[in-house]
Write an enzyme that holds these catalytic residues in place. Structure first.
Site, PDB file in Angstrom:
ATOM      1  N   SER A   1       0.832  -1.212   0.000  1.00 25.79           N
ATOM      2  CA  SER A   1       0.000   0.000   0.000  1.00 25.79           C
ATOM      3  C   SER A   1       0.864   1.258   0.000  1.00 25.79           C
ATOM      4  CB  SER A   1      -0.933  -0.019   1.206  1.00 25.79           C
ATOM      5  OG  SER A   1      -0.184  -0.194   2.385  1.00 25.79           O
TER       6      SER A   1
ATOM      7  N   CYS B   1       4.772 -11.193  12.454  1.00 27.01           N
ATOM      8  CA  CYS B   1       5.831 -10.583  13.278  1.00 27.01           C
ATOM      9  C   CYS B   1       5.214  -9.963  14.531  1.00 27.01           C
ATOM     10  CB  CYS B   1       6.631  -9.565  12.479  1.00 27.01           C
ATOM     11  SG  CYS B   1       5.650  -8.198  11.871  1.00 27.01           S
TER      12      CYS B   1
HETATM   13  N1  SAH Z   1       8.339  -8.421   3.258  1.00 33.31           N
HETATM   14  C1  SAH Z   1       9.016  -7.159   3.467  1.00 33.31           C
HETATM   15  C2  SAH Z   1       8.596  -6.456   4.721  1.00 33.31           C
HETATM   16  C3  SAH Z   1       7.089  -6.206   4.850  1.00 33.31           C
HETATM   17  S1  SAH Z   1       6.698  -4.918   5.935  1.00 33.31           S
HETATM   18  C4  SAH Z   1      10.535  -7.403   3.390  1.00 33.31           C
HETATM   19  O1  SAH Z   1      10.985  -8.550   3.482  1.00 33.31           O
HETATM   20  O2  SAH Z   1      11.266  -6.430   3.257  1.00 33.31           O
HETATM   21  C5  SAH Z   1       5.018  -4.706   5.733  1.00 33.31           C
HETATM   22  C6  SAH Z   1       4.605  -3.915   4.501  1.00 33.31           C
HETATM   23  O3  SAH Z   1       3.176  -3.996   4.401  1.00 33.31           O
HETATM   24  C7  SAH Z   1       4.912  -2.434   4.493  1.00 33.31           C
HETATM   25  O4  SAH Z   1       5.681  -2.125   3.359  1.00 33.31           O
HETATM   26  C8  SAH Z   1       3.548  -1.712   4.422  1.00 33.31           C
HETATM   27  O5  SAH Z   1       3.565  -0.592   3.552  1.00 33.31           O
HETATM   28  C9  SAH Z   1       2.682  -2.785   3.845  1.00 33.31           C
HETATM   29  N2  SAH Z   1       1.237  -2.763   4.186  1.00 33.31           N
HETATM   30  C10 SAH Z   1       0.670  -2.559   5.400  1.00 33.31           C
HETATM   31  N3  SAH Z   1      -0.663  -2.755   5.339  1.00 33.31           N
HETATM   32  C11 SAH Z   1      -0.945  -3.111   4.066  1.00 33.31           C
HETATM   33  C12 SAH Z   1      -2.144  -3.473   3.374  1.00 33.31           C
HETATM   34  N4  SAH Z   1      -3.311  -3.527   4.022  1.00 33.31           N
HETATM   35  N5  SAH Z   1      -2.069  -3.802   2.076  1.00 33.31           N
HETATM   36  C13 SAH Z   1      -0.875  -3.757   1.419  1.00 33.31           C
HETATM   37  N6  SAH Z   1       0.292  -3.433   2.020  1.00 33.31           N
HETATM   38  C14 SAH Z   1       0.258  -3.117   3.320  1.00 33.31           C
END
Ligand code: SAH
Length: 398
Positions: free
Chosen positions: A252, A341
């Site tokens: 997002s 997490c």
């Molecule tokens: N997998 C990544 C880390 C994920 S962190 C890695 O290994 O680097 C979580 C991410 O989820 C963030 O980038 C945040 O912007 C996104 N996010 C949070 N809520 C969301 C939603 N409802 N839909 C899509 N993305 C979302």
């Protein structure tokens, strides 16, 4: 030296070397913010030296259970040196390394990550806040780094009565480019921005799981991969490295997706193999189901839905929803890597949630692996609260 006396029967936790003293366990005693206190049992015997935090429910965090110890700059430097020595023994295969992981390294509330020649730190409790300057000096001395960025902007700071801070603490400059660097992980280049990135800049805890994913994608010959909550595309780069022909990164945050695109190019992959979708994951999964656009592999790595156990119920529903949709969307024989997490969700509970999701989706699957945070994010035997990242590897039945 101020004394904090515990109520009768409340000494057991410290005797078992759990480092937290809750406000409700204290019979009497007060101290200043971050001041070193002697914690005693009701009968006056020594339990621990700790840092006092006047506003936090966690009123004291233990520095040491050794009565002979003196809590001073030299003590903190020894703790830092031990933490860094552990990482050297671990031989972390990256120049992006967690050097200090709070309570697990005997430094409650302190997180320090090294990204190439930049250190990025969070001071999340009264004790480490009070000792910030000597800690910063010792960190530069022990690592040879000249720059330390402070990312004390985590919400838990508020529980300690501390303001949010995001600034260079040592070295650095006003130029935003100074906060950016590139780390080298599993043969990949990953850019990190210590000022703007998540947490201290990046998700180092997923390092080994990204590498594992690349292997799994290769082993199972996954051609299409959906990386949900992709952030800057770490798992997408891994999927491409594993031979995927089509990778879709969903997040997002448009800014994160721009970086995901850049990472694909930076690592020499054909950008035509990678798509980005700026969308809510739940909605995107429903949309792809409706479009009958199934995938060979899906990654679910959502943000913390349950920071504490109090949020576990609502979070459980959110985890179950996305896992149900992802299991449905997977092709027969497909691979799901699903993570939580949330400190408030135990490994067992997460397992139950995903099992429930599979039931609802009417999907059979084999649990072929369990994942956790990389070993430079250790947990101690005495501090189960430190455990937060857990993942399951599931192969959908053919
Ligand atoms: N997998 C990544 C880390 C994920 S962190 C890695 O290994 O680097 C979580 C991410 O989820 C963030 O980038 C945040 O912007 C996104 N996010 C949070 N809520 C969301 C939603 N409802 N839909 C899509 N993305 C979302």
């Amino acid at each position: 030296m101020k004394v904090i006396k515990l109520r009768a029967g409340k000494e057991r936790s410290l005797q078992r070397r759990h480092p937290w003293v809750f406000q409700g366990s204290i019979e009497k005693g007060k101290a200043d913010f971050g001041e070193t206190v002697r914690v005693e049992s009701a009968d006056g015997s020594f339990l621990a030296w700790g840092a006092y935090s006047p506003e936090s429910q966690i009123r004291v965090r233990a520095w040491s259970f050794d009565q002979a110890e003196r809590i001073d700059a030299a003590f903190l430097e020894r703790r830092l040196a031990a933490a860094i020595a552990l990482r050297t023994r671990l031989a972390v295969p990256s120049d992006g390394v967690r050097l200090v992981h709070g309570e697990a390294d005997g430094l409650p509330g302190l997180v320090v990550d090294r990204y190439g020649d930049i250190l990025s730190a969070q001071f999340l409790a009264a004790g480490v806040e009070r000792w910030k300057a000597p800690l910063a000096d010792a960190l530069l001395k022990l690592t040879g780094c000249t720059r330390l960025y402070e990312r004390s902007d985590a919400s838990v700071r508020a529980l300690e009565g501390l303001p949010s801070v995001r600034a260079w603490l040592r070295g650095g400059s006003d130029d935003p480019a100074a906060a950016r660097t590139t780390i080298h992980e599993s043969g990949w280049q990953l850019t990190v921005d210590v000022a703007e990135g998540h947490k201290t800049g990046y998700y180092l805890d997923q390092r080994d799981n990204r590498a594992r994913f690349a292997e799994l994608v290769r082993h199972y010959g996954c051609k299409s991969v959906l990386n949900c909550f992709s952030y800057t595309g770490g798992f997408s780069v891994a999927a491409l490295a594993g031979g995927a022909a089509r990778v879709v990164s969903v997040d997002s945050s448009a800014a994160a997706l721009e970086l995901a695109k850049a990472h694909v190019a930076l690592n020499g992959f054909d950008t035509a193999r990678h798509e980005t979708r700026d969308a809510d994951v739940n909605a995107l999964l429903r949309e792809r189901l409706a479009a009958d656009d199934a995938f060979d592999a899906i990654v679910l790595d959502p943000p913390k839905f349950a920071p504490t156990a109090a949020h576990a119920e609502r979070a459980s529903r959110a985890y179950k929803d996305i896992n149900r949709l992802a299991l449905k969307l997977l092709k027969p024989g497909g691979l799901l890597l699903t993570f939580s997490c949330s400190g408030g969700i135990s490994v067992d509970l997460f397992h139950k949630i995903v099992a429930g999701a599979a039931m609802d989706a009417q999907v059979d699957g084999a649990l072929i692996g369990k994942l956790e945070g990389a070993p430079d994010h250790p947990t101690t035997l005495m501090f189960p609260e430190g455990e937060y990242l857990k993942g399951l590897v599931i192969l959908k039945a053919c």
